[in-house]
Design an enzyme around this catalytic site. Sequence first.
Site, short mmCIF file in Angstrom:
data_model
loop_
_atom_site.label_atom_id
_atom_site.label_comp_id
_atom_site.label_asym_id
_atom_site.label_seq_id
_atom_site.Cartn_x
_atom_site.Cartn_y
_atom_site.Cartn_z
N CYS A 12 0.88 -1.17 0.00
CA CYS A 12 0.00 0.00 0.00
C CYS A 12 0.92 1.21 0.00
CB CYS A 12 -0.97 -0.02 1.18
SG CYS A 12 -0.18 0.06 2.81
N LYS A 13 0.44 2.36 0.40
CA LYS A 13 1.27 3.56 0.33
C LYS A 13 2.53 3.42 1.18
CE LYS A 13 -0.30 7.40 2.17
NZ LYS A 13 -1.06 8.65 2.34
#
Length: 916
Positions: free
Chosen positions: A834-835
């Site tokens: 994810c980020k």
Amino acid sequence: MKDLREGYQGNIAQGRSQEVNIFLPSLCLLHTQLVCVVAELFYFSFVLSPACKGLVAATRDRKLNTFIQVSVVHPAEHILTRYSSTEIVEGTRDPLFLTGVTFPPEYPIYEETKIKLTVYDVKDKSQGTVSILLHFFFLGCTTFRVGDLVKSKEQQLTLTLRTSDGGKTVGTIEVNLVKMGEFEDGEMGHITTDAQDQKCALVRECTTPEGLSGKDNLPSLNAVLKNPICKLYRFPTSDNKWMRIREQMAETTLSFHVPKELINLHIKEDMRRNQELKDLGELAPHWDNMRKSVIAHCDQMLSMYQDTLAELGKHTGSSFKSSCSKGEKTLEFIPINLHLQRMHVHSPRLKDALYDVITVGAPAAHFQGFKNGGLRKLLSKFEAERRNTGYQCIYYSPENTAKAKEVLSNINHLQPLISSHADLLLNSASQHSPDSLKNSLKMLSEKTELFVHAFKDQLVRSALLALYTARPGCVIKKPAVPRNSAEEGDDLKHQDHPSQIKRQDSIPHHSEYDEEEWDRVWANVGKSLNCVIAMVDRLLEKDSSKIKEGENDPSAADCKVLHAGGDWYEQLYPLVITLKDCMGEVVTRAKQSMAFVLLQELACGLPQCLMLTLRRDIVFSQALAGLVCGFIIKLHTSLHDQGFLQQLHTVGLLVQYEGLLSTYSEEAGMLEDMAVGISDLQKVMFKVIEAKSEDFLPIITGRREHYVIEVQLPAKMFELLPQEIKEGKLLRMYPVLFNVGINEQQTLAERFGDTTLQENINQENLELLKEYYNLFTEKMPPDCLPHFQEQNDLKGLLENLHQNIQAKRRKNVEIMWLAATICRKLNGVRFTCCKSAKDRTSMSVTLEQCSILRDEHQLHKDFFIRALDCMRREGCRIENVLKNVKCRKYAFNMIQLMAFPKYYRPPEGTYGKADT
């Protein structure tokens, strides 16, 4: 004063023996697959497992929500020190706490050490863990001496809980000394999902500074994995047994090693390119000004790479980049929060199993920003704009510029090899060694043919003409009859006695340019090689006839051989020099023409072209660091899996990335960066070599269009590999990416924005996955996957994945589950991103682990959610959050979680405001 570890080892010899039986297979190097899988040490950590019974509440109708605070009284100090606490167990007077109390090996524990246990009742848990301190009430406490617990028959004490004045009894507390790695294998007691009975999981933690691979074992893994964290659980199975789970997480030194190696290669490649631009020779004013501008910009970019490498060289401390540092310029080449996440399962009736996932922040250029999108959009826009700048420069397609770089790379690689083999040929001739002469000629012929083949391309011929037109003054001479250069080269190659070669001058500046000139120049290399081959054949034929004559008259043969020794060298020397000279002419012209092509690429888009190159380098660096880590771990865990090793060198390795990014705002740009970075991994090949020293870090060679990663193994491990891999066969990678946004921003994208990016990426990578599957079924035998179901199941999974991608349902996380399952069944390497690889990644990884326990290891279905909450609350991923933001809270709020799919929501009390 007696150290507890000494007494512990002396008093529980039988118990220790049981532990060694569990861990010893991990220490027996190269005997079982478990060797490379776990290779863990026996840890002398002490874990206390507390449970309370019959707790008394202030009022009879009061449901207790309790936790235990653990304090230590050291013998020499007589001071009470708060050590740790358990989690809160709600709604029962007989709580069994999921969290054990761990004293690591370095903690000073002695027989005389006293431990105080204080039980509290929490009135208002909803206030969060910080405010709990203002809303709890004392129930009772007790104290025991550690030596009494160690020396007890069952390493178990049942203690009475009393009020603060020592009078009233408010229940009992049972304390067990849990020996690391030992769990009961017998039948469980009564299992219930009711909150009143807490017979569920037990989690304990251990750490070891030596690394996951142990102090003395697998030094090649020790060079890669650092700072491990380990959590231990037991969960009930559907047939009333206990399964044992070891969850581990480790950083990797590759987070910094791989980017530094890459940047160093970029610097060398760019310095070489700049010199090639300077060596183009005299150009007309327009083109010369263009060259000067390009070189000036390239020098600035080169200086920036050198500064970045110097800054990374100063880095000390942690071997990972925290999520809080993702926007730092000096660390932009470093992957975010890169870790190995491992689950090792001991099931009562099933074979032990290991599941690895590499967790890393999505490869993206955070410092560069996403105002104009990511690489996928930027590259497309740049290419469209470059087509419209023909009035300034010559347009070459991306395929042609890639070809130009490949030609230059082949030149730089093959020219020194040919020169070296030519010298070896002359050396063999001077020694009058027929066998050595044959071998040297064979190598020289192979490399020279590759060299000649590299220039059978229309691009080189057309670029030479374009370069000539860029000279100050030129006249183009058209050939009378078109010629096929490839056919001409083939004809020359098969001539037994080529005619004398005519040497040509370099590209003329002030005379007519002959388009056939290049054909003749590179064909001369083949002709000169044929001359060398013919001469060697002649020499060996004469030598053979002299040997036969010598059988009748040995003394005469000796004289002839001595006389012929000098003749070999003298007769070969001028032909070898001619070969080198002809090759030098080809190199000079080809380098100039290909450098002219690259000049057009750079000039058409200054400074955007260089900035895009920088961005792509940054994203690729982050992606490659994770890939190298995943490959090395997979190789170590599969050294005894002959089916996988055959698959590795026959088909290649599947690498599956799970993305959890939204297609809204900045994360859409991150996803665009990530998609290009992962796609670029297709140009990476791996090679396994035997380590010649104690430095086991991988070696990276190549250029931007093609990299080779040399993975080093100790001699004993290297010997386990198939012959093809040991001989240096290059191993291909097949990276695929599937993305499903799950947060509140994806909700906005689905309702008011655009999800086309995600849909296109998933569809494109589905086709890549199908290609790998088809290649796999074509080249591998049907029984090559003994640990999994038949290939028909894989076909069904692929069809299911296809249907889910086509369905275009909102937040269809089943795409993720199917892709992960297919990857595992195809022996692939799993990534979750994810980020920041901290919050959403943690939810996904723990869900995957519990799903595997349920589907593959018979986790009791009524305990799925409790196991999931336990891993998220007490496991390695909450430790990952702490490492990144110095706080044990996932960065979610209640509003955000309302948008999350059900099984991606963390348990209450584990989330809140935190920096990301």
